[in-house]
Design a protein around this motif. Structure first.
Motif: not given
Length: 319
Positions: A15, A18, A97-98, A102, A195, A299-301
């Motif tokens: 996160g 990213r 952060c994804p 969430k 997390c 990895e986060f897009s």
């Protein structure tokens, strides 16, 4: 000889990588300046490096000129901030952060189901402020089991909980247990859903504390996850200190010590760990090794408009 043992994993999580990448690529795409609401991550070293490249950090959108590229930090923002950006016609890149997103989605789902929502977290933390502002329902904020007992709710109230992502897993577990003991109808994610980076770093620091006489955590004072790592060391009976970089190392800590464990919070780049090692090396002869641990490859897009901008950001700051 001073033996230094490094935790694995430590430092940057997906996160954070990213979020930094978003700022770096936005600078490449738009040129300086780009504006970031709040510190992109809680680390002054990272923020100062991005400032030097043309990022301007603000706490209020009113400080951003109309039409300027605007980035929301990894901690997330309230819906009111998103709406304000829309009304001011600010082009936004969201670095939330994804895993924080969430939590927002979970909270809204529980609220729509008619449950009274409880957020486990620390008042005033940027992530908590954002989460409370993302859910259109009353939210009760608690951080301890004792605060659960003080909630002004009947024991048969259908409740649900969500959590700040950077909390101590053990502390969160005790609060969840208190909710289960107090209320007859409780829903919420399992502790294992908190997390992944928080859990991995806390597990690693426990392993590190078992083989260390002194624990040094590299991270910022306002970094929640870094503070939790230090607290875990203290709980395990190991003298534990939080430092921003090598300048924070006190030579007196090393009196009678032959083994030092070093870890880093999720927003601390590895070059700061190297700086601490160098500081210790100026005081004693050192030998450095690393514990075995989890290999993180998550990895986060990135936002779609940045995916074709060549990467150069987080890796440069991390090292």
């Amino acid at each position: 000889m001073l033996r230094i043992i490094l935790a694995k994993p430590r430092g940057f999580c997906a996160g954070v990588v990213r979020a930094i990448d978003i700022v770096e690529r936005a600078l490449d795409l738009h040129g300086a300046p780009v504006y970031v609401r709040h510190e992109i991550v809680h680390n002054r070293h990272v923020v100062d490096k991005l400032k030097a490249k043309g990022a301007i950090f603000v706490e209020d959108l009113s400080e951003i000129p109309a039409g300027s590229p605007t980035i929301f930090s990894a901690h997330g923002v309230a819906r009111s901030v998103q709406e304000d950006a829309r009304l001011r016609d600010l082009p936004v890149l969201d670095a939330t952060c994804p895993l924080v997103t969430k939590v927002h989605v979970q909270g809204r789902r529980y609220a729509r189901a008619g449950r009274t929502l409880i957020l486990i977290g620390h008042a005033g933390h940027a992530e908590v402020v954002g989460t409370m502002g993302q859910i259109d329902a009353p939210i009760h904020l608690v951080s301890t089991a004792a605060e659960v007992e003080a909630l002004p709710l009947a024991t048969d109230t259908p409740v649900a909980y969500v959590t700040q992502t950077t909390l101590s897993v053990d502390d969160t577990r005790s609060v969840i247990a208190a909710l289960g003991a107090r209320f007859s109808d409780v829903q919420g994610p399992d502790v294992s859903e908190i997390c992944y980076a928080t859990q991995n770093r806390q597990t690693a620091v426990r392993d590190l504390a078992r083989v260390s006489e002194l624990l040094i955590v590299v991270g910022a004072e306002n970094s929640s996850n870094s503070n939790r790592l230090r607290e875990i060391g203290v709980e395990m009976g190991v003298p534990s200190y939080l430092v921003a970089d090598g300048s924070g190392v006190d030579p007196a800590w090393l009196d009678g010590v032959s083994t030092v464990g070093i870890t880093a919070g999720a927003s601390a780049p590895d070059e700061l760990v190297e700086d601490v090692i160098a500081a210790l090396g100026r005081l004693r002869s050192i030998e450095v090794s690393q514990l075995d641990g989890v290999e993180e490859n998550i990895e986060f897009s990135l936002p779609a408009e940045l995916r074709n901008v060549p990467p150069r950001g987080a890796a440069a700051i991390a090292n």
